[in-house]
Design an enzyme around this catalytic site. Sequence first.
Site, mmCIF file in Angstrom:
data_model
loop_
_atom_site.group_PDB
_atom_site.id
_atom_site.type_symbol
_atom_site.label_atom_id
_atom_site.label_comp_id
_atom_site.label_asym_id
_atom_site.label_seq_id
_atom_site.Cartn_x
_atom_site.Cartn_y
_atom_site.Cartn_z
ATOM 1 N N ARG A 60 5.487 -0.882 -53.283
ATOM 2 C CA ARG A 60 4.077 -0.860 -52.915
ATOM 3 C C ARG A 60 3.286 0.074 -53.844
ATOM 4 O O ARG A 60 3.834 0.982 -54.456
ATOM 5 C CB ARG A 60 3.914 -0.385 -51.470
ATOM 6 C CG ARG A 60 4.440 -1.358 -50.441
ATOM 7 C CD ARG A 60 4.214 -0.831 -49.028
ATOM 8 N NE ARG A 60 4.973 0.383 -48.752
ATOM 9 C CZ ARG A 60 4.496 1.624 -48.769
ATOM 10 N NH1 ARG A 60 3.215 1.829 -49.032
ATOM 11 N NH2 ARG A 60 5.269 2.652 -48.514
ATOM 12 N N LYS A 200 2.707 -5.831 -45.446
ATOM 13 C CA LYS A 200 2.212 -4.524 -45.026
ATOM 14 C C LYS A 200 0.697 -4.551 -44.787
ATOM 15 O O LYS A 200 0.181 -3.772 -43.979
ATOM 16 C CB LYS A 200 2.579 -3.459 -46.050
ATOM 17 C CG LYS A 200 4.070 -3.115 -46.053
ATOM 18 C CD LYS A 200 4.584 -2.727 -44.667
ATOM 19 C CE LYS A 200 6.041 -2.306 -44.689
ATOM 20 N NZ LYS A 200 6.581 -2.053 -43.330
ATOM 21 N N HIS A 219 5.836 0.981 -36.417
ATOM 22 C CA HIS A 219 6.667 0.738 -37.596
ATOM 23 C C HIS A 219 8.109 0.989 -37.171
ATOM 24 O O HIS A 219 8.631 2.085 -37.310
ATOM 25 C CB HIS A 219 6.254 1.675 -38.737
ATOM 26 C CG HIS A 219 6.909 1.348 -40.038
ATOM 27 N ND1 HIS A 219 7.213 2.299 -40.973
ATOM 28 C CD2 HIS A 219 7.307 0.159 -40.570
ATOM 29 C CE1 HIS A 219 7.773 1.730 -42.024
ATOM 30 N NE2 HIS A 219 7.837 0.439 -41.804
ATOM 31 N N SER A 239 11.066 3.154 -44.642
ATOM 32 C CA SER A 239 12.034 2.405 -45.415
ATOM 33 C C SER A 239 13.145 3.334 -45.916
ATOM 34 O O SER A 239 12.876 4.434 -46.396
ATOM 35 C CB SER A 239 11.347 1.740 -46.608
ATOM 36 O OG SER A 239 12.267 1.044 -47.400
ATOM 37 N N LYS A 243 16.414 1.389 -40.401
ATOM 38 C CA LYS A 243 15.847 0.528 -39.360
ATOM 39 C C LYS A 243 16.519 -0.843 -39.319
ATOM 40 O O LYS A 243 16.920 -1.322 -38.266
ATOM 41 C CB LYS A 243 14.341 0.329 -39.576
ATOM 42 C CG LYS A 243 13.467 1.518 -39.319
ATOM 43 C CD LYS A 243 12.010 1.149 -39.152
ATOM 44 C CE LYS A 243 11.481 0.150 -40.130
ATOM 45 N NZ LYS A 243 11.566 0.569 -41.537
ATOM 46 N N THR A 244 16.632 -1.459 -40.494
ATOM 47 C CA THR A 244 17.214 -2.801 -40.541
ATOM 48 C C THR A 244 18.709 -2.761 -40.240
ATOM 49 O O THR A 244 19.220 -3.534 -39.424
ATOM 50 C CB THR A 244 16.976 -3.436 -41.924
ATOM 51 O OG1 THR A 244 15.565 -3.555 -42.140
ATOM 52 C CG2 THR A 244 17.610 -4.803 -42.018
ATOM 53 N N ARG A 324 15.669 -6.189 -52.807
ATOM 54 C CA ARG A 324 15.565 -6.641 -51.412
ATOM 55 C C ARG A 324 15.887 -8.126 -51.275
ATOM 56 O O ARG A 324 15.873 -8.884 -52.256
ATOM 57 C CB ARG A 324 14.152 -6.395 -50.870
ATOM 58 C CG ARG A 324 13.825 -4.921 -50.647
ATOM 59 C CD ARG A 324 12.417 -4.747 -50.130
ATOM 60 N NE ARG A 324 12.087 -3.363 -49.892
ATOM 61 C CZ ARG A 324 12.181 -2.757 -48.711
ATOM 62 N NH1 ARG A 324 12.606 -3.425 -47.662
ATOM 63 N NH2 ARG A 324 11.854 -1.486 -48.576
#
Length: 532
Positions: A60, A200, A219, A239, A243-244, A324
Amino acid sequence: METGRVNPSHRLEDQGISGLGNIYYNLMEPDLMEQAVKRDEGRIGKGGPLLVTTGKFTGRSPNDKFIVRTPSVEDSIWWENNQPMEPAAFDQLYADMLDYMKGKDFFVADQFGGADPENRLNVRVITELAWHNLFTRHMLRRPSRAELNSFVTEFTVIDCPGFKADPARHGCRSDTVIALNFDKKMILIGNTAYAGEIKKCVFTLLNYILPGKGVMAMHCSANHAPGNPDDAAVFFGLSGTGKTTLSADPSRVLIGDDEHGWSDNGVFNFEGGCYAKTIHLDPKAEPEIYATTEKFSTIIENMVFDEETRQLDFDDDSLTANMRCAYPLRYISNASKTSMAGHPKNIIMLTCDSFGVLPPISRLTPAQAMYHFLSGFTAKVAGTERGVTEPEPTFSTCFGAPFMPRRPEVYGNLLHDKIAHHDATCWLVNTGWTGGAYGTGKRMPIKATRALLTAALDGSLNNAEFRKDPNFGFDVPVAVHDVDNSLLNPRDTWADKDAYDAQAKKLVGMFAENFEQYLPYISDDVKAAAIG
Protein backbone atom coordinates in the site's frame (compact mmCIF):
# COMPACT_ATOMS: atom_id res chain seq x y z
CA MET A 1 -19.16 -3.16 -27.11
CA GLU A 2 -20.77 -4.30 -23.87
CA THR A 3 -20.44 -7.85 -22.52
CA GLY A 4 -21.66 -9.60 -19.38
CA ARG A 5 -24.49 -9.33 -16.89
CA VAL A 6 -25.79 -6.00 -15.66
CA ASN A 7 -29.00 -4.28 -14.64
CA PRO A 8 -30.14 -2.86 -18.01
CA SER A 9 -30.95 0.51 -16.43
CA HIS A 10 -27.62 0.75 -14.65
CA ARG A 11 -24.87 0.88 -17.25
CA LEU A 12 -21.85 3.17 -17.00
CA GLU A 13 -23.56 5.71 -19.24
CA ASP A 14 -26.20 6.13 -16.53
CA GLN A 15 -23.37 7.26 -14.22
CA GLY A 16 -22.07 9.79 -16.73
CA ILE A 17 -19.15 7.59 -17.85
CA SER A 18 -19.07 7.34 -21.64
CA GLY A 19 -16.71 7.10 -24.59
CA LEU A 20 -14.94 3.96 -23.38
CA GLY A 21 -13.83 1.03 -25.51
CA ASN A 22 -15.11 -2.43 -24.68
CA ILE A 23 -16.96 -2.68 -21.37
CA TYR A 24 -17.06 -6.07 -19.65
CA TYR A 25 -19.74 -6.32 -16.95
CA ASN A 26 -19.51 -8.92 -14.18
CA LEU A 27 -17.45 -11.49 -16.00
CA MET A 28 -16.89 -14.75 -14.14
CA GLU A 29 -13.53 -16.32 -13.35
CA PRO A 30 -12.87 -18.19 -16.64
CA ASP A 31 -13.51 -15.10 -18.78
CA LEU A 32 -11.43 -12.87 -16.51
CA MET A 33 -8.56 -15.37 -16.56
CA GLU A 34 -8.70 -15.50 -20.36
CA GLN A 35 -8.76 -11.71 -20.64
CA ALA A 36 -5.84 -11.31 -18.24
CA VAL A 37 -3.67 -13.77 -20.17
CA LYS A 38 -4.73 -12.32 -23.56
CA ARG A 39 -3.69 -8.85 -22.36
CA ASP A 40 -0.34 -10.09 -21.00
CA GLU A 41 -1.34 -9.15 -17.47
CA GLY A 42 -0.34 -12.54 -16.07
CA ARG A 43 0.44 -16.19 -16.73
CA ILE A 44 -1.28 -19.42 -15.77
CA GLY A 45 0.55 -21.26 -13.01
CA LYS A 46 0.72 -24.86 -11.88
CA GLY A 47 -2.79 -26.02 -11.02
CA GLY A 48 -4.51 -23.01 -12.61
CA PRO A 49 -3.73 -19.87 -10.57
CA LEU A 50 -2.98 -16.54 -12.24
CA LEU A 51 0.61 -15.36 -11.70
CA VAL A 52 0.95 -11.56 -11.69
CA THR A 53 3.35 -8.84 -10.62
CA THR A 54 2.48 -5.33 -9.50
CA GLY A 55 5.59 -3.42 -10.57
CA LYS A 56 7.19 -0.99 -8.15
CA PHE A 57 4.10 -0.94 -5.92
CA THR A 58 4.25 -4.19 -3.95
CA GLY A 59 2.37 -2.78 -0.95
CA ARG A 60 0.00 0.00 0.00
CA SER A 61 0.94 3.67 -0.43
CA PRO A 62 -0.59 5.24 2.72
CA ASN A 63 1.00 8.62 2.08
CA ASP A 64 -0.89 8.90 -1.21
CA LYS A 65 -4.36 8.29 0.26
CA PHE A 66 -6.74 11.25 0.70
CA ILE A 67 -10.26 12.02 1.92
CA VAL A 68 -12.10 14.89 0.26
CA ARG A 69 -12.85 17.58 2.84
CA THR A 70 -16.53 18.42 2.37
CA PRO A 71 -18.95 20.04 4.86
CA SER A 72 -20.83 16.78 5.47
CA VAL A 73 -17.72 15.01 6.82
CA GLU A 74 -15.69 17.98 8.08
CA ASP A 75 -16.48 17.36 11.76
CA SER A 76 -16.43 13.55 11.73
CA ILE A 77 -13.12 12.70 10.02
CA TRP A 78 -9.96 12.14 12.09
CA TRP A 79 -7.90 14.66 10.14
CA GLU A 80 -4.74 14.09 12.16
CA ASN A 81 -4.67 10.61 10.61
CA ASN A 82 -6.24 11.28 7.19
CA GLN A 83 -4.93 13.63 4.53
CA PRO A 84 -7.46 16.13 3.16
CA MET A 85 -8.13 16.85 -0.50
CA GLU A 86 -10.11 19.88 -1.62
CA PRO A 87 -13.37 19.22 -3.54
CA ALA A 88 -12.20 21.21 -6.54
CA ALA A 89 -9.01 19.15 -6.75
CA PHE A 90 -11.04 15.93 -6.67
CA ASP A 91 -13.34 17.22 -9.40
CA GLN A 92 -10.31 17.95 -11.58
CA LEU A 93 -8.86 14.53 -10.80
CA TYR A 94 -12.14 12.85 -11.76
CA ALA A 95 -12.41 14.84 -15.01
CA ASP A 96 -8.83 14.00 -15.98
CA MET A 97 -9.29 10.33 -15.11
CA LEU A 98 -12.44 10.14 -17.25
CA ASP A 99 -10.49 11.70 -20.09
CA TYR A 100 -7.74 9.10 -19.63
CA MET A 101 -10.35 6.31 -19.79
CA LYS A 102 -11.70 7.37 -23.21
CA GLY A 103 -11.38 4.61 -25.80
CA LYS A 104 -9.89 2.11 -23.35
CA ASP A 105 -11.39 -1.22 -22.30
CA PHE A 106 -12.67 -1.54 -18.74
CA PHE A 107 -14.03 -4.26 -16.50
CA VAL A 108 -16.98 -3.68 -14.15
CA ALA A 109 -17.77 -5.73 -11.03
CA ASP A 110 -21.01 -5.06 -9.12
CA GLN A 111 -20.57 -6.49 -5.65
CA PHE A 112 -21.50 -6.24 -1.98
CA GLY A 113 -19.36 -4.98 0.85
CA GLY A 114 -20.64 -7.06 3.77
CA ALA A 115 -22.34 -10.43 4.24
CA ASP A 116 -25.14 -9.05 6.46
CA PRO A 117 -28.03 -7.97 4.18
CA GLU A 118 -29.04 -5.34 6.75
CA ASN A 119 -25.62 -3.68 6.71
CA ARG A 120 -24.06 -4.39 3.33
CA LEU A 121 -23.11 -1.79 0.73
CA ASN A 122 -23.56 -2.02 -3.05
CA VAL A 123 -20.14 -1.26 -4.57
CA ARG A 124 -19.32 -0.98 -8.27
CA VAL A 125 -15.61 -1.47 -9.05
CA ILE A 126 -14.41 -0.33 -12.49
CA THR A 127 -10.92 -1.60 -13.31
CA GLU A 128 -8.46 -1.06 -16.12
CA LEU A 129 -6.90 -4.50 -15.58
CA ALA A 130 -8.79 -7.76 -15.94
CA TRP A 131 -6.88 -9.33 -13.04
CA HIS A 132 -7.86 -6.45 -10.74
CA ASN A 133 -11.47 -7.27 -11.54
CA LEU A 134 -10.78 -10.92 -10.73
CA PHE A 135 -9.22 -9.78 -7.45
CA THR A 136 -12.33 -7.75 -6.71
CA ARG A 137 -14.54 -10.72 -7.53
CA HIS A 138 -12.61 -12.78 -4.96
CA MET A 139 -12.36 -10.17 -2.25
CA LEU A 140 -15.86 -8.64 -2.18
CA ARG A 141 -19.21 -10.46 -1.91
CA ARG A 142 -20.69 -11.80 -5.14
CA PRO A 143 -24.39 -11.07 -5.83
CA SER A 144 -26.55 -13.80 -7.28
CA ARG A 145 -27.81 -13.46 -10.85
CA ALA A 146 -31.18 -12.28 -9.54
CA GLU A 147 -29.48 -9.69 -7.32
CA LEU A 148 -27.44 -8.41 -10.27
CA ASN A 149 -30.64 -7.81 -12.25
CA SER A 150 -31.72 -5.22 -9.68
CA PHE A 151 -28.28 -4.04 -8.52
CA VAL A 152 -27.99 -0.26 -8.09
CA THR A 153 -24.62 1.23 -7.12
CA GLU A 154 -24.23 3.06 -3.83
CA PHE A 155 -20.46 3.68 -4.14
CA THR A 156 -18.16 3.51 -7.16
CA VAL A 157 -14.46 2.67 -7.24
CA ILE A 158 -12.50 3.58 -10.39
CA ASP A 159 -9.10 1.89 -10.56
CA CYS A 160 -6.66 3.06 -13.25
CA PRO A 161 -3.08 1.86 -12.69
CA GLY A 162 -1.99 3.55 -15.93
CA PHE A 163 -3.22 7.02 -14.90
CA LYS A 164 -0.65 9.37 -13.39
CA ALA A 165 -1.87 12.15 -11.12
CA ASP A 166 -0.47 15.67 -11.19
CA PRO A 167 0.10 17.10 -7.68
CA ALA A 168 -0.31 20.66 -8.95
CA ARG A 169 -3.67 19.91 -10.59
CA HIS A 170 -5.02 17.31 -8.22
CA GLY A 171 -3.92 18.42 -4.77
CA CYS A 172 -2.05 15.19 -4.05
CA ARG A 173 1.52 14.32 -3.08
CA SER A 174 2.83 12.42 -6.12
CA ASP A 175 1.70 10.85 -9.37
CA THR A 176 0.03 8.11 -7.31
CA VAL A 177 -3.33 8.86 -5.73
CA ILE A 178 -6.10 7.16 -3.75
CA ALA A 179 -8.96 9.62 -3.14
CA LEU A 180 -12.23 8.99 -1.24
CA ASN A 181 -15.17 11.35 -1.71
CA PHE A 182 -18.04 10.52 0.66
CA ASP A 183 -20.34 13.15 -0.82
CA LYS A 184 -19.96 11.96 -4.40
CA LYS A 185 -19.84 8.34 -3.24
CA MET A 186 -16.72 7.68 -5.26
CA ILE A 187 -13.16 6.38 -4.83
CA LEU A 188 -10.45 7.07 -7.41
CA ILE A 189 -7.19 5.05 -7.57
CA GLY A 190 -4.38 5.97 -9.95
CA ASN A 191 -0.82 4.88 -10.77
CA THR A 192 -0.60 1.77 -8.59
CA ALA A 193 -1.12 -1.82 -9.68
CA TYR A 194 -1.20 -3.08 -6.09
CA ALA A 195 -4.70 -4.57 -5.93
CA GLY A 196 -4.80 -4.40 -2.14
CA GLU A 197 -5.58 -0.68 -2.43
CA ILE A 198 -9.05 -1.60 -3.76
CA LYS A 199 -10.05 -3.77 -0.82
CA LYS A 200 -8.61 -1.39 1.76
CA CYS A 201 -10.51 1.54 0.23
CA VAL A 202 -13.79 -0.36 0.56
CA PHE A 203 -12.79 -1.23 4.14
CA THR A 204 -12.14 2.47 4.88
CA LEU A 205 -15.52 3.28 3.39
CA LEU A 206 -17.32 0.79 5.63
CA ASN A 207 -15.26 1.98 8.61
CA TYR A 208 -16.84 5.39 8.14
CA ILE A 209 -20.43 4.39 7.35
CA LEU A 210 -21.11 1.54 9.79
CA PRO A 211 -20.20 3.20 13.13
CA GLY A 212 -22.84 5.81 12.31
CA LYS A 213 -25.34 2.92 12.46
CA GLY A 214 -23.96 1.56 15.73
CA VAL A 215 -22.04 -1.23 13.96
CA MET A 216 -18.44 -1.86 15.00
CA ALA A 217 -16.09 -2.05 12.00
CA MET A 218 -13.07 -4.21 12.75
CA HIS A 219 -9.70 -5.00 11.17
CA CYS A 220 -9.85 -8.62 12.29
CA SER A 221 -10.28 -12.24 11.29
CA ALA A 222 -13.05 -14.35 12.79
CA ASN A 223 -14.11 -17.96 13.29
CA HIS A 224 -16.57 -20.01 15.33
CA ALA A 225 -16.86 -23.46 16.87
CA PRO A 226 -18.14 -26.24 14.58
CA GLY A 227 -21.92 -26.38 14.61
CA ASN A 228 -22.12 -23.45 17.01
CA PRO A 229 -22.01 -20.00 15.39
CA ASP A 230 -22.75 -18.48 18.81
CA ASP A 231 -19.26 -19.53 19.98
CA ALA A 232 -17.42 -16.98 17.85
CA ALA A 233 -14.01 -15.36 18.20
CA VAL A 234 -12.46 -12.33 16.52
CA PHE A 235 -8.74 -11.74 15.99
CA PHE A 236 -7.59 -8.12 15.74
CA GLY A 237 -4.20 -7.41 14.21
CA LEU A 238 -2.23 -5.68 11.51
CA SER A 239 -0.79 -7.53 8.53
CA GLY A 240 1.88 -10.01 9.59
CA THR A 241 0.56 -10.66 13.09
CA GLY A 242 -1.18 -13.93 12.18
CA LYS A 243 -4.82 -12.97 11.52
CA THR A 244 -5.12 -15.21 8.48
CA THR A 245 -2.98 -18.07 9.79
CA LEU A 246 -4.56 -18.31 13.24
CA SER A 247 -8.17 -17.88 12.14
CA ALA A 248 -7.79 -20.66 9.54
CA ASP A 249 -7.82 -23.25 12.33
CA PRO A 250 -9.08 -26.56 10.85
CA SER A 251 -10.89 -27.34 14.11
CA ARG A 252 -13.07 -24.21 13.78
CA VAL A 253 -15.25 -22.65 11.07
CA LEU A 254 -13.65 -19.68 9.27
CA ILE A 255 -15.87 -16.60 8.98
CA GLY A 256 -13.19 -14.44 7.33
CA ASP A 257 -9.54 -13.43 7.55
CA ASP A 258 -9.37 -9.62 7.55
CA GLU A 259 -12.39 -7.31 7.78
CA HIS A 260 -15.63 -7.70 9.78
CA GLY A 261 -18.54 -5.87 11.34
CA TRP A 262 -20.16 -6.44 14.75
CA SER A 263 -23.83 -5.47 14.66
CA ASP A 264 -26.75 -6.11 17.01
CA ASN A 265 -27.11 -9.45 15.17
CA GLY A 266 -23.49 -10.58 15.66
CA VAL A 267 -20.34 -10.75 13.55
CA PHE A 268 -20.28 -10.67 9.73
CA ASN A 269 -17.53 -10.70 7.13
CA PHE A 270 -17.14 -7.71 4.83
CA GLU A 271 -15.42 -9.84 2.19
CA GLY A 272 -15.87 -12.94 0.09
CA GLY A 273 -12.26 -14.09 -0.02
CA CYS A 274 -8.85 -14.08 1.63
CA TYR A 275 -5.63 -12.23 0.85
CA ALA A 276 -2.90 -14.29 2.50
CA LYS A 277 0.84 -13.67 2.74
CA THR A 278 2.76 -16.52 1.11
CA ILE A 279 6.35 -15.91 2.14
CA HIS A 280 7.69 -19.14 3.70
CA LEU A 281 4.22 -20.69 3.45
CA ASP A 282 4.50 -24.21 4.85
CA PRO A 283 2.24 -26.98 3.45
CA LYS A 284 2.41 -28.82 6.78
CA ALA A 285 1.70 -25.85 9.05
CA GLU A 286 -0.90 -24.20 6.77
CA PRO A 287 -2.13 -26.88 4.35
CA GLU A 288 -5.45 -25.19 3.46
CA ILE A 289 -3.85 -21.88 2.49
CA TYR A 290 -1.00 -23.64 0.69
CA ALA A 291 -3.48 -25.68 -1.35
CA THR A 292 -5.14 -22.52 -2.68
CA THR A 293 -1.91 -21.58 -4.47
CA GLU A 294 -2.55 -24.40 -6.95
CA LYS A 295 -6.25 -23.78 -7.51
CA PHE A 296 -7.97 -22.30 -10.54
CA SER A 297 -8.25 -18.49 -10.54
CA THR A 298 -6.33 -17.90 -7.30
CA ILE A 299 -4.24 -14.79 -7.87
CA ILE A 300 -0.55 -15.25 -7.03
CA GLU A 301 0.94 -11.82 -6.51
CA ASN A 302 4.66 -10.99 -6.78
CA MET A 303 6.04 -14.51 -6.37
CA VAL A 304 9.09 -15.92 -8.13
CA PHE A 305 8.39 -19.13 -10.07
CA ASP A 306 10.13 -21.63 -12.34
CA GLU A 307 9.65 -20.46 -15.94
CA GLU A 308 9.18 -24.00 -17.25
CA THR A 309 7.17 -25.78 -14.53
CA ARG A 310 5.56 -22.63 -13.02
CA GLN A 311 6.43 -24.07 -9.60
CA LEU A 312 6.27 -21.29 -6.98
CA ASP A 313 9.26 -20.39 -4.80
CA PHE A 314 7.88 -19.55 -1.37
CA ASP A 315 11.26 -18.50 0.01
CA ASP A 316 12.48 -16.12 -2.70
CA ASP A 317 11.54 -12.60 -1.62
CA SER A 318 13.55 -10.84 -4.31
CA LEU A 319 10.39 -9.18 -5.65
CA THR A 320 8.96 -8.38 -2.21
CA ALA A 321 8.48 -9.91 1.23
CA ASN A 322 4.80 -8.98 0.78
CA MET A 323 4.09 -11.80 -1.71
CA ARG A 324 0.43 -12.85 -1.49
CA CYS A 325 -2.36 -15.03 -2.83
CA ALA A 326 -5.99 -13.95 -3.23
CA TYR A 327 -8.68 -16.62 -3.35
CA PRO A 328 -12.41 -17.05 -2.67
CA LEU A 329 -13.49 -18.23 0.77
CA ARG A 330 -14.99 -21.38 -0.72
CA TYR A 331 -11.44 -22.64 -1.34
CA ILE A 332 -11.10 -23.15 2.42
CA SER A 333 -12.93 -26.35 3.32
CA ASN A 334 -14.00 -25.18 6.77
CA ALA A 335 -15.21 -21.74 5.67
CA SER A 336 -18.66 -20.60 6.77
CA LYS A 337 -21.33 -20.73 4.08
CA THR A 338 -22.96 -17.53 5.39
CA SER A 339 -19.87 -15.62 6.62
CA MET A 340 -21.93 -14.67 9.66
CA ALA A 341 -22.01 -15.72 13.31
CA GLY A 342 -23.30 -14.68 16.72
CA HIS A 343 -21.68 -12.31 19.19
CA PRO A 344 -18.05 -13.24 19.95
CA LYS A 345 -17.26 -14.98 23.21
CA ASN A 346 -13.54 -14.26 22.85
CA ILE A 347 -11.71 -11.18 21.58
CA ILE A 348 -8.09 -11.83 20.56
CA MET A 349 -5.75 -8.87 20.02
CA LEU A 350 -2.69 -9.98 18.06
CA THR A 351 0.54 -8.05 18.41
CA CYS A 352 3.93 -8.68 16.85
CA ASP A 353 6.24 -7.41 19.61
CA SER A 354 9.69 -6.86 18.10
CA PHE A 355 11.00 -5.81 21.54
CA GLY A 356 10.54 -9.35 22.91
CA VAL A 357 8.86 -8.04 26.06
CA LEU A 358 5.20 -9.12 25.96
CA PRO A 359 4.06 -12.59 27.08
CA PRO A 360 2.66 -14.96 24.43
CA ILE A 361 -0.84 -14.56 25.93
CA SER A 362 -2.44 -12.29 28.55
CA ARG A 363 -6.00 -11.92 29.82
CA LEU A 364 -7.39 -8.38 29.75
CA THR A 365 -10.15 -6.63 31.65
CA PRO A 366 -12.58 -4.63 29.46
CA ALA A 367 -10.73 -1.43 30.39
CA GLN A 368 -7.36 -2.99 29.57
CA ALA A 369 -8.83 -4.26 26.31
CA MET A 370 -9.81 -0.74 25.29
CA TYR A 371 -6.35 0.51 26.33
CA HIS A 372 -4.58 -2.02 24.14
CA PHE A 373 -7.11 -1.61 21.33
CA LEU A 374 -6.56 2.15 21.22
CA SER A 375 -2.81 1.65 21.54
CA GLY A 376 -2.66 -0.91 18.72
CA PHE A 377 0.95 -1.79 19.44
CA THR A 378 2.68 -4.08 16.93
CA ALA A 379 5.52 -4.13 14.43
CA LYS A 380 5.05 -3.39 10.75
CA VAL A 381 6.51 -6.39 8.95
CA ALA A 382 8.67 -6.26 5.85
CA GLY A 383 6.90 -5.44 2.59
CA THR A 384 3.44 -4.53 3.90
CA GLU A 385 4.05 -0.86 3.13
CA ARG A 386 6.51 0.64 0.69
CA GLY A 387 9.91 1.11 2.33
CA VAL A 388 9.41 -1.30 5.23
CA THR A 389 12.26 -3.84 5.01
CA GLU A 390 12.43 -5.13 8.60
CA PRO A 391 10.06 -5.08 11.61
CA GLU A 392 9.35 -1.54 12.84
CA PRO A 393 7.66 -1.03 16.23
CA THR A 394 4.55 1.06 15.79
CA PHE A 395 1.31 2.10 17.46
CA SER A 396 -1.52 1.70 14.98
CA THR A 397 -4.70 2.55 16.85
CA CYS A 398 -7.55 0.05 16.63
CA PHE A 399 -5.00 -2.29 14.97
CA GLY A 400 -5.71 -0.53 11.69
CA ALA A 401 -5.08 3.23 11.82
CA PRO A 402 -4.49 3.55 8.04
CA PHE A 403 -8.10 2.48 7.46
CA MET A 404 -9.80 4.45 10.24
CA PRO A 405 -11.48 7.64 8.97
CA ARG A 406 -13.16 8.45 12.31
CA ARG A 407 -11.43 9.28 15.59
CA PRO A 408 -10.15 6.20 17.50
CA GLU A 409 -12.48 6.74 20.46
CA VAL A 410 -15.49 6.13 18.20
CA TYR A 411 -14.30 2.57 17.54
CA GLY A 412 -12.90 2.13 21.06
CA ASN A 413 -16.16 3.09 22.76
CA LEU A 414 -18.16 0.82 20.45
CA LEU A 415 -15.86 -2.09 21.28
CA HIS A 416 -15.91 -1.32 25.02
CA ASP A 417 -19.72 -1.25 25.06
CA LYS A 418 -20.11 -4.44 23.02
CA ILE A 419 -17.58 -6.34 25.16
CA ALA A 420 -19.41 -5.29 28.31
CA HIS A 421 -22.88 -5.98 26.91
CA HIS A 422 -22.02 -9.45 25.56
CA ASP A 423 -19.55 -10.42 28.34
CA ALA A 424 -16.71 -11.33 25.95
CA THR A 425 -13.33 -12.44 27.31
CA CYS A 426 -10.36 -10.49 25.93
CA TRP A 427 -6.83 -11.77 25.30
CA LEU A 428 -3.62 -10.11 24.11
CA VAL A 429 -1.53 -12.56 22.07
CA ASN A 430 2.09 -11.83 21.10
CA THR A 431 3.18 -13.55 17.88
CA GLY A 432 6.42 -11.54 17.78
CA TRP A 433 9.77 -12.19 19.39
CA THR A 434 10.86 -14.15 22.47
CA GLY A 435 14.29 -14.64 24.06
CA GLY A 436 15.37 -11.18 22.93
CA ALA A 437 14.39 -8.38 20.63
CA TYR A 438 14.38 -8.60 16.82
CA GLY A 439 17.90 -9.51 15.70
CA THR A 440 18.69 -11.41 18.91
CA GLY A 441 15.63 -13.42 19.83
CA LYS A 442 13.42 -15.64 17.67
CA ARG A 443 9.79 -15.59 16.57
CA MET A 444 7.26 -17.07 18.95
CA PRO A 445 6.71 -20.76 18.01
CA ILE A 446 3.42 -21.03 16.13
CA LYS A 447 2.79 -24.38 17.84
CA ALA A 448 2.81 -22.62 21.22
CA THR A 449 0.55 -19.83 19.95
CA ARG A 450 -1.96 -22.36 18.61
CA ALA A 451 -1.96 -24.29 21.89
CA LEU A 452 -2.58 -21.11 23.90
CA LEU A 453 -5.37 -20.01 21.59
CA THR A 454 -7.02 -23.44 21.75
CA ALA A 455 -7.03 -23.23 25.55
CA ALA A 456 -8.45 -19.70 25.43
CA LEU A 457 -11.21 -20.57 22.95
CA ASP A 458 -12.33 -23.79 24.63
CA GLY A 459 -12.50 -22.02 28.01
CA SER A 460 -9.90 -24.15 29.79
CA LEU A 461 -7.40 -21.30 30.04
CA ASN A 462 -9.73 -19.41 32.39
CA ASN A 463 -9.17 -22.20 34.93
CA ALA A 464 -5.38 -21.80 34.90
CA GLU A 465 -3.31 -20.11 37.60
CA PHE A 466 -2.46 -16.52 36.65
CA ARG A 467 0.18 -14.05 37.75
CA LYS A 468 0.02 -10.27 37.50
CA ASP A 469 2.41 -8.87 34.90
CA PRO A 470 4.66 -6.31 36.66
CA ASN A 471 4.93 -4.10 33.57
CA PHE A 472 1.35 -3.88 32.26
CA GLY A 473 -0.82 -5.27 35.05
CA PHE A 474 -2.68 -7.85 32.97
CA ASP A 475 -3.09 -11.52 33.94
CA VAL A 476 -0.60 -14.04 32.53
CA PRO A 477 -1.02 -17.83 32.88
CA VAL A 478 1.69 -19.60 34.85
CA ALA A 479 1.38 -22.98 33.12
CA VAL A 480 -0.52 -24.25 30.06
CA HIS A 481 -0.62 -27.78 28.65
CA ASP A 482 1.72 -28.34 25.68
CA VAL A 483 3.48 -24.98 26.18
CA ASP A 484 7.01 -24.49 27.56
CA ASN A 485 6.47 -22.67 30.88
CA SER A 486 9.49 -20.44 30.29
CA LEU A 487 7.74 -18.91 27.24
CA LEU A 488 4.95 -17.67 29.50
CA ASN A 489 7.36 -15.41 31.39
CA PRO A 490 9.31 -13.50 28.74
CA ARG A 491 12.00 -12.47 31.21
CA ASP A 492 12.92 -16.13 31.68
CA THR A 493 13.65 -16.47 27.95
CA TRP A 494 16.30 -13.71 28.00
CA ALA A 495 19.90 -14.61 28.83
CA ASP A 496 20.48 -11.05 30.08
CA LYS A 497 17.74 -10.28 32.62
CA ASP A 498 18.90 -6.67 33.10
CA ALA A 499 18.61 -6.12 29.35
CA TYR A 500 15.03 -7.43 29.47
CA ASP A 501 14.15 -5.08 32.35
CA ALA A 502 15.55 -2.11 30.44
CA GLN A 503 13.67 -3.12 27.29
CA ALA A 504 10.43 -3.56 29.25
CA LYS A 505 10.82 -0.15 30.89
CA LYS A 506 11.38 1.39 27.47
CA LEU A 507 8.26 -0.24 26.02
CA VAL A 508 6.06 0.79 28.97
CA GLY A 509 7.25 4.36 28.47
CA MET A 510 6.40 4.21 24.76
CA PHE A 511 2.89 2.99 25.59
CA ALA A 512 2.36 5.78 28.10
CA GLU A 513 3.65 8.49 25.79
CA ASN A 514 1.52 7.27 22.89
CA PHE A 515 -1.64 7.02 25.02
CA GLU A 516 -1.53 10.61 26.28
CA GLN A 517 -3.40 11.67 23.13
CA TYR A 518 -6.47 9.64 24.18
CA LEU A 519 -6.70 10.65 27.86
CA PRO A 520 -9.13 13.56 27.28
CA TYR A 521 -11.59 11.26 25.47
CA ILE A 522 -11.78 8.11 27.59
CA SER A 523 -13.57 6.93 30.74
CA ASP A 524 -11.97 6.76 34.20
CA ASP A 525 -11.66 2.95 34.17
CA VAL A 526 -9.63 3.05 30.96
CA LYS A 527 -7.51 5.89 32.37
CA ALA A 528 -6.80 3.69 35.38
CA ALA A 529 -5.73 0.86 33.09
CA ALA A 530 -3.47 3.28 31.21
CA ILE A 531 -1.85 4.58 34.37
CA GLY A 532 -1.38 1.00 35.57
